[in-house]
Design a protein around this motif. Structure first.
Motif, PDB file in Angstrom:
ATOM      1  N   ASN A   1      65.321 -13.545  93.460  1.00 39.50           N
ATOM      2  CA  ASN A   1      66.328 -13.729  94.522  1.00 39.50           C
ATOM      3  C   ASN A   1      67.144 -14.903  94.806  1.00 39.50           C
ATOM      4  OD1 ASN A   1      64.621 -14.749  96.177  1.00 39.50           O
ATOM      5  ND2 ASN A   1      64.404 -12.718  97.577  1.00 39.50           N
ATOM      6  N   ARG A   2      68.243 -15.033  95.521  1.00 42.58           N
ATOM      7  CA  ARG A   2      68.727 -16.221  95.863  1.00 42.58           C
ATOM      8  C   ARG A   2      67.694 -17.111  96.434  1.00 42.58           C
ATOM      9  NH1 ARG A   2      73.888 -18.093  97.080  1.00 42.58           N
ATOM     10  NH2 ARG A   2      74.799 -16.000  96.455  1.00 42.58           N
ATOM     11  N   ARG A   3      66.716 -16.890  97.382  1.00 47.50           N
ATOM     12  CA  ARG A   3      65.973 -17.617  97.801  1.00 47.50           C
ATOM     13  C   ARG A   3      65.045 -18.364  96.837  1.00 47.50           C
ATOM     14  NH1 ARG A   3      61.573 -15.970 102.704  1.00 47.50           N
ATOM     15  NH2 ARG A   3      60.514 -18.003 102.826  1.00 47.50           N
ATOM     16  N   ALA A   4      64.384 -17.539  95.777  1.00 51.29           N
ATOM     17  CA  ALA A   4      63.775 -17.992  94.854  1.00 51.29           C
ATOM     18  C   ALA A   4      64.382 -19.066  93.802  1.00 51.29           C
ATOM     19  CB  ALA A   4      63.043 -16.988  93.911  1.00 51.29           C
ATOM     20  N   PHE A   5      65.701 -18.632  93.708  1.00 57.13           N
ATOM     21  CA  PHE A   5      66.454 -19.582  92.761  1.00 57.13           C
ATOM     22  C   PHE A   5      66.912 -20.971  93.429  1.00 57.13           C
ATOM     23  CE2 PHE A   5      71.029 -20.906  92.005  1.00 57.13           C
ATOM     24  CZ  PHE A   5      70.960 -21.445  90.815  1.00 57.13           C
ATOM     25  N   SER A   6      66.946 -20.871  94.596  1.00 58.38           N
ATOM     26  CA  SER A   6      67.135 -22.105  95.436  1.00 58.38           C
ATOM     27  C   SER A   6      65.992 -23.039  95.351  1.00 58.38           C
ATOM     28  CB  SER A   6      67.524 -21.894  96.785  1.00 58.38           C
ATOM     29  OG  SER A   6      68.694 -20.861  96.976  1.00 58.38           O
ATOM     30  N   ASP A   7      64.943 -22.657  95.087  1.00 58.29           N
ATOM     31  CA  ASP A   7      63.666 -23.520  94.711  1.00 58.29           C
ATOM     32  C   ASP A   7      63.306 -23.805  93.246  1.00 58.29           C
ATOM     33  OD1 ASP A   7      62.909 -22.995  97.627  1.00 58.29           O
ATOM     34  OD2 ASP A   7      61.648 -21.337  97.219  1.00 58.29           O
ATOM     35  N   ARG A   8      63.913 -22.983  92.504  1.00 51.44           N
ATOM     36  CA  ARG A   8      63.721 -23.029  91.013  1.00 51.44           C
ATOM     37  C   ARG A   8      64.684 -24.241  90.443  1.00 51.44           C
ATOM     38  NH1 ARG A   8      61.547 -17.519  88.374  1.00 51.44           N
ATOM     39  NH2 ARG A   8      60.019 -16.779  89.968  1.00 51.44           N
ATOM     40  N   LEU A   9      65.963 -24.164  91.001  1.00 49.73           N
ATOM     41  CA  LEU A   9      66.956 -25.058  90.335  1.00 49.73           C
ATOM     42  C   LEU A   9      66.564 -26.641  90.366  1.00 49.73           C
ATOM     43  CD1 LEU A   9      69.516 -25.343  88.962  1.00 49.73           C
ATOM     44  CD2 LEU A   9      70.851 -25.030  91.148  1.00 49.73           C
ATOM     45  N   PRO A  10      66.136 -26.933  91.764  1.00 53.52           N
ATOM     46  CA  PRO A  10      65.877 -28.274  91.869  1.00 53.52           C
ATOM     47  C   PRO A  10      64.786 -28.748  91.060  1.00 53.52           C
ATOM     48  CG  PRO A  10      66.454 -27.182  93.854  1.00 53.52           C
ATOM     49  CD  PRO A  10      66.643 -26.120  93.174  1.00 53.52           C
ATOM     50  N   GLU A  11      63.643 -27.801  90.899  1.00 50.50           N
ATOM     51  CA  GLU A  11      62.735 -28.238  90.061  1.00 50.50           C
ATOM     52  C   GLU A  11      62.920 -28.091  88.725  1.00 50.50           C
ATOM     53  OE1 GLU A  11      59.997 -24.958  91.058  1.00 50.50           O
ATOM     54  OE2 GLU A  11      59.474 -25.703  92.974  1.00 50.50           O
ATOM     55  N   ALA A  12      63.865 -27.079  88.139  1.00 49.40           N
ATOM     56  CA  ALA A  12      64.208 -27.365  86.804  1.00 49.40           C
ATOM     57  C   ALA A  12      65.019 -28.730  86.431  1.00 49.40           C
ATOM     58  CB  ALA A  12      65.185 -26.432  86.527  1.00 49.40           C
ATOM     59  N   MET A  13      65.853 -29.086  87.510  1.00 54.61           N
ATOM     60  CA  MET A  13      66.713 -30.278  87.220  1.00 54.61           C
ATOM     61  C   MET A  13      65.650 -31.576  87.213  1.00 54.61           C
ATOM     62  SD  MET A  13      69.909 -29.528  89.695  1.00 54.61           S
ATOM     63  CE  MET A  13      70.870 -31.163  89.019  1.00 54.61           C
ATOM     64  N   MET A  14      64.777 -31.447  87.930  1.00 55.12           N
ATOM     65  CA  MET A  14      63.678 -32.692  88.125  1.00 55.12           C
ATOM     66  C   MET A  14      62.849 -32.718  86.750  1.00 55.12           C
ATOM     67  SD  MET A  14      60.461 -33.266  90.820  1.00 55.12           S
ATOM     68  CE  MET A  14      61.890 -33.137  92.229  1.00 55.12           C
ATOM     69  N   ARG A  15      62.424 -31.491  86.242  1.00 56.24           N
ATOM     70  CA  ARG A  15      61.971 -31.678  84.999  1.00 56.24           C
ATOM     71  C   ARG A  15      62.688 -32.074  83.767  1.00 56.24           C
ATOM     72  NH1 ARG A  15      59.573 -26.562  87.003  1.00 56.24           N
ATOM     73  NH2 ARG A  15      61.239 -25.493  86.006  1.00 56.24           N
ATOM     74  N   ALA A  16      63.791 -31.735  84.065  1.00 53.98           N
ATOM     75  CA  ALA A  16      64.994 -32.206  82.613  1.00 53.98           C
ATOM     76  C   ALA A  16      65.086 -33.911  83.073  1.00 53.98           C
ATOM     77  CB  ALA A  16      66.434 -31.572  83.238  1.00 53.98           C
ATOM     78  N   ARG A  17      65.137 -34.290  84.188  1.00 53.62           N
ATOM     79  CA  ARG A  17      65.053 -35.936  84.281  1.00 53.62           C
ATOM     80  C   ARG A  17      63.819 -36.469  83.835  1.00 53.62           C
ATOM     81  NH1 ARG A  17      67.655 -34.351  89.361  1.00 53.62           N
ATOM     82  NH2 ARG A  17      65.908 -34.647  90.542  1.00 53.62           N
ATOM     83  N   ARG A  18      62.638 -35.892  84.088  1.00 54.89           N
ATOM     84  CA  ARG A  18      61.516 -36.364  83.615  1.00 54.89           C
ATOM     85  C   ARG A  18      61.221 -36.284  82.089  1.00 54.89           C
ATOM     86  NH1 ARG A  18      58.765 -33.892  87.981  1.00 54.89           N
ATOM     87  NH2 ARG A  18      58.356 -32.138  86.631  1.00 54.89           N
ATOM     88  N   ALA A  19      61.817 -35.366  81.370  1.00 53.37           N
ATOM     89  CA  ALA A  19      62.110 -35.085  80.015  1.00 53.37           C
ATOM     90  C   ALA A  19      63.074 -35.894  79.288  1.00 53.37           C
ATOM     91  CB  ALA A  19      61.790 -33.826  79.615  1.00 53.37           C
ATOM     92  N   HIS A  20      64.180 -36.189  80.070  1.00 52.31           N
ATOM     93  CA  HIS A  20      65.229 -36.657  79.320  1.00 52.31           C
ATOM     94  C   HIS A  20      65.966 -35.928  78.371  1.00 52.31           C
ATOM     95  CE1 HIS A  20      64.535 -40.596  81.077  1.00 52.31           C
ATOM     96  NE2 HIS A  20      63.281 -40.450  80.867  1.00 52.31           N
ATOM     97  N   GLU A  21      66.027 -34.313  78.902  1.00 52.04           N
ATOM     98  CA  GLU A  21      66.481 -33.279  77.819  1.00 52.04           C
ATOM     99  C   GLU A  21      67.609 -32.655  78.858  1.00 52.04           C
ATOM    100  OE1 GLU A  21      62.428 -32.004  75.580  1.00 52.04           O
ATOM    101  OE2 GLU A  21      63.081 -30.740  77.244  1.00 52.04           O
ATOM    102  N   PRO A  22      68.579 -32.287  78.172  1.00 51.48           N
ATOM    103  CA  PRO A  22      69.701 -31.514  78.728  1.00 51.48           C
ATOM    104  C   PRO A  22      69.185 -30.083  79.298  1.00 51.48           C
ATOM    105  CG  PRO A  22      70.236 -32.337  76.599  1.00 51.48           C
ATOM    106  CD  PRO A  22      68.988 -32.344  76.609  1.00 51.48           C
ATOM    107  N   MET A  23      69.841 -29.635  80.316  1.00 54.41           N
ATOM    108  CA  MET A  23      69.441 -28.128  80.779  1.00 54.41           C
ATOM    109  C   MET A  23      70.845 -27.683  81.055  1.00 54.41           C
ATOM    110  SD  MET A  23      68.370 -28.385  84.767  1.00 54.41           S
ATOM    111  CE  MET A  23      69.223 -26.620  84.904  1.00 54.41           C
ATOM    112  N   ALA A  24      71.007 -26.159  80.964  1.00 46.53           N
ATOM    113  CA  ALA A  24      72.376 -25.492  81.570  1.00 46.53           C
ATOM    114  C   ALA A  24      71.941 -24.623  82.734  1.00 46.53           C
ATOM    115  CB  ALA A  24      72.696 -24.813  80.267  1.00 46.53           C
ATOM    116  N   LEU A  25      73.041 -24.206  83.129  1.00 40.07           N
ATOM    117  CA  LEU A  25      73.153 -23.416  84.201  1.00 40.07           C
ATOM    118  C   LEU A  25      74.413 -22.445  84.207  1.00 40.07           C
ATOM    119  CD1 LEU A  25      72.297 -22.080  87.057  1.00 40.07           C
ATOM    120  CD2 LEU A  25      73.766 -23.319  88.231  1.00 40.07           C
ATOM    121  N   PHE A  26      74.166 -20.792  83.770  1.00 41.12           N
ATOM    122  CA  PHE A  26      75.041 -20.039  83.878  1.00 41.12           C
ATOM    123  C   PHE A  26      75.296 -19.352  85.092  1.00 41.12           C
ATOM    124  CE2 PHE A  26      73.774 -18.913  78.908  1.00 41.12           C
ATOM    125  CZ  PHE A  26      74.106 -20.149  78.476  1.00 41.12           C
ATOM    126  N   PHE A  27      76.657 -19.059  85.397  1.00 42.86           N
ATOM    127  CA  PHE A  27      76.835 -18.146  86.292  1.00 42.86           C
ATOM    128  C   PHE A  27      77.818 -16.922  85.928  1.00 42.86           C
ATOM    129  CE2 PHE A  27      78.703 -16.682  90.103  1.00 42.86           C
ATOM    130  CZ  PHE A  27      77.852 -17.322  91.351  1.00 42.86           C
TER     131      PHE A  27
END
Length: 699
Positions: free
Chosen positions: A540-566
């Motif tokens: 749900n929205r609460r879980a998404f609010s936790d997972r998006l910052p984590e995904a962005m942090m992993r992208a910065r560590r790996a220097h790989e692009p990521m995308a968000l669909f709405f």
């Protein structure tokens, strides 16, 4: 003789009074103790049954069970629950026609249970059946020394649309009740002859001594338990001819899910009153000894006091009879008689003159003897009362110590006591069961070496040192949760409460430990439910609010692009208005499945609210990768949706926000979500059913 008789009567009266008071007190204490054990057994049964009901409610709310289609997954869920609660002999789910869909270890799958009471009752409400023998499962379950007996629990299962899809049933093995009785009574039951029985409403003993199980009883205690709301205790004779003191209580009062059972706790009268009989023998022996000593002492003192006076009286009687040659004896035993005898020697010639004075002195002497005899009697009475009080206090201290030891030994929590050096001095039965160390192995050893994990011992030693030096501690007199070390080396979560007692020789530390494994598991399940959308099973929205910052942090560590669909569903409101909200919910579920099938397992699909969905794509190579996935999703959505009562066509508008960590490092989760949201509305303005990629300048 009067003094002797008085002492004997007083001693016998005191003994009779003490005997009657002690007998009544001992019986009252025994009845109270057995009634408390009956209450404890009642509370343990009701508390355990309430925990089983919670397990059932959580089970029927599991998404995999509510879906009712993935049989292997449901079987794994049932097997996991059975592994955590071994007393669940069988767990299964039956379809509306009574056919078993999934069950632990596959037992009874494909067979019909339509005529079983748990299935019939469980179709409409939560149901708890009474104690009964196994019918279908007896030949299919492992062999054991005693026949299988069950208590059934069942509840209806509804899918996400609220439709009835089956019944979940649990067969709770009767060893569950035996284990509760064993923990409550042993080893005190073997030592004191205490027996616990659970009796069904028809009088059938379903738990108790082997010679009474499966038989009906009609004792006074059972009859009273059916009428009493608060329990009680009676003295009664049983069919075996023996007299018992029996405590009783009744379960299931005001609870629909708890069967009405009578809990009966009995103890042979001679064992229950053993302490009284021992005290009675001691009182009689001590009383007889003290009475004999007092009689002998009274007789000797009386002879010593009266003897000289009798000698003088005899001499005077002889002289009065005319025997003038009889000398008046000179007595030196004590001063009064000495003065009297000396005066008589000097008053022989003046006998007539001093006769009146001699009579007065004789009367005074008799009065003093009576007074001293009375004082001696009062002293003896005071001594007897002091001895009785001292002996009664000693008995109470011994009984209190025994009761405290029995309470700690049969406590539901583990109890550990240690001195200020950390050496264990007490270790109860529950501590043996919880931590794996026998009492004989634990007492005398350092507590830190036995139950504190290696990485926590240094902090433990520092805390002990600080408390002994300053009296300050974050652990003492507080309830905390931490890991304890088991005998076999694994760690288990416990709730611990530590107190201390100041003694002349230092401190005594006492700790109560309680296993919270089930509580933490339940807390994790509740956390999982709080992060899950109940309709689609997506985060749900609460879980998404936790997972998006984590995904962005992993992208910065790996220097790989990521995308968000709405994205949302074009024309979803029209579907609800035309076909109803049930059709809209069914469309959302099918939309979710197509969305999940269009992305990878490592990608995150989440439902924010209504028909709004987001997708997090990680480990991308280029921006075009995200656009390709979005086009794939649109193609999947364009296919017609087959609903229960209609066939509809819908489309989706997708806004894409691409995060390039090396270029957009300052962009945050809220900004990225806003970019995707605006891109989706841009796609709608351009005609819907399309993909629009956001730019960083759109924020």
């Amino acid at each position: 003789m009067g003094v002797v008789v008085t002492v004997l009567i007083t001693t016998v009266s005191v003994l009779i009074l003490v005997d009657q008071f002690t007998r009544g007190y001992a019986r009252s204490e025994a009845e109270t103790r057995l009634k408390q054990i009956a209450w404890q057994m009642q509370e343990a049964l009701e508390r355990s049954m309430a925990e089983r009901q919670i397990d059932l409610r959580i089970l029927v709310a599991r998404p995999s069970v509510r879906a009712g289609k993935d049989v292997p997954h449901m079987r794994d869920v049932f097997n996991d629950l059975q592994a955590n609660v071994p007393n669940y002999a069988w767990i299964g789910m039956a379809a509306p026609d009574g056919t078993v869909l999934a069950a632990t270890n596959g037992v009874l799958e494909g067979q019909s249970v339509a005529e079983r009471p748990w299935f019939k009752e469980g179709r409409s409400h939560f149901y708890s059946g009474d104690y009964h023998p196994a019918i279908l499962l007896e030949p299919k379950l492992p062999q054991q020394p005693e026949p299988w007996r069950f208590v059934d629990l069942s509840a209806p299962v509804q899918d996400v649309q609220g439709r009835f899809i089956g019944v979940v049933g649990i067969h709770l093995s009767w060893t569950w009740a035996r284990e509760i009785a064993t923990k409550l009574i042993n080893p005190a039951g073997d030592r004191y002859g205490v027996e616990v029985m659970v009796v069904r409403a028809d009088g059938t003993v379903i738990l108790g001594p082997k010679e009474l199980e499966e038989r009906k009883i009609a004792t006074a205690s059972f009859t009273a338990s059916q009428k009493s709301q608060d329990g009680g205790a009676v003295l009664e004779s049983w069919p075996d001819g023996r007299s018992y003191i029996t405590g009783f209580s009744r379960t299931g009062q005001g609870s629909r899910m708890m069967p009405n059972w009578s809990v009966i706790v009995r103890q042979p009268e001679h064992i229950a009153l053993e302490a009284f009989h021992s005290l009675e023998r001691r009182v009689i022996m001590v009383g007889a000894l003290i009475g004999a000593v007092l009689v002998i002492l009274a007789y000797a003192l009386t002879r010593r006091l009266v003897g000289p006076v009798n000698a003088l009286s005899a001499a005077l009687e002889l002289r009065g009879a005319g025997a003038q040659d009889v000398p008046i004896p000179l007595v030196n035993s004590y001063r009064e008689v000495q003065l009297l005898s000396a005066s008589l020697v000097n008053m022989v010639e003046r006998e007539e003159t001093y006769l009146r004075e001699m009579r007065s002195l004789n009367e005074s002497l008799e009065q003093r003897v009576a007074e001293r005899t009375s004082r001696l009697h009062e002293t003896a009475m005071a001594l007897q009362q002091s001895l009785d009080v001292q002996h009664a206090n000693q008995i109470k201290l011994e009984e209190t110590a025994d009761e405290l030891r029995a309470i700690l030994e049969n406590a539901q929590d583990a109890f550990i006591a240690a001195d200020e050096q950390g050496v264990i001095v007490e270790w109860n039965r529950q501590a043996e069961l919880l931590l794996g160390w026998m009492r004989t192995e634990a007492v005398g050893r350092k507590m830190a070496e036995l139950i504190i994990p290696q990485d926590m011992r240094e902090a433990h030693y520092r805390g002990m040192k600080e408390f002994l030096e300053t009296g300050a501690s974050v652990v003492i007199n507080n309830r905390i949760e931490l890991q304890a070390l088991h005998h076999d080396g694994h760690e288990l979560p416990v709730e611990i409460t530590v107190g201390h007692v100041k003694r002349h020789s230092g401190h005594l530390f006492i700790a109560f430990l309680h296993d919270i494994t089930e509580r933490l598991a339940f807390r994790d399940q509740m956390r999982e439910l709080a992060l899950t959308d109940m309709l689609t099973g997506l985060p749900n929205r609460r879980a998404f609010s936790d997972r998006l910052p984590e995904a962005m942090m992993r992208a910065r560590r790996a220097h790989e692009p990521m995308a968000l669909f709405f994205m949302d569903i074009d024309g979803f409101k029209g579907v609800n208005d035309r076909y109803g909200h049930e059709a809209g919910d069914e469309l959302l579920v099918q939309f979710t499945r197509r969305l999940q099938d269009s992305v990878r397992d490592v990608d995150t699909v989440s439902r924010l609210a209504g028909d709004e969905f987001v997708v997090i794509l990680e480990k991308l190579q280029t921006q075009q990768d995200a656009v390709n996935v979005a086009e794939k999703i649109l193609n999947a959505i364009r296919e017609p949706f087959e609903l229960t009562h209609s066939r509809i066509n819908v489309s989706s508008s997708i806004g894409v926000a691409v995060y390039l960590p090396d270029e957009d490092g300052e962009t945050g989760p809220e900004e990225l979500l806003a970019m995707a949201d605006k891109a989706m509305y841009a796609a709608k303005r351009l005609g819907k059913d399309r993909v629009h990629v956001a730019k960083i300048t759109d924020v």
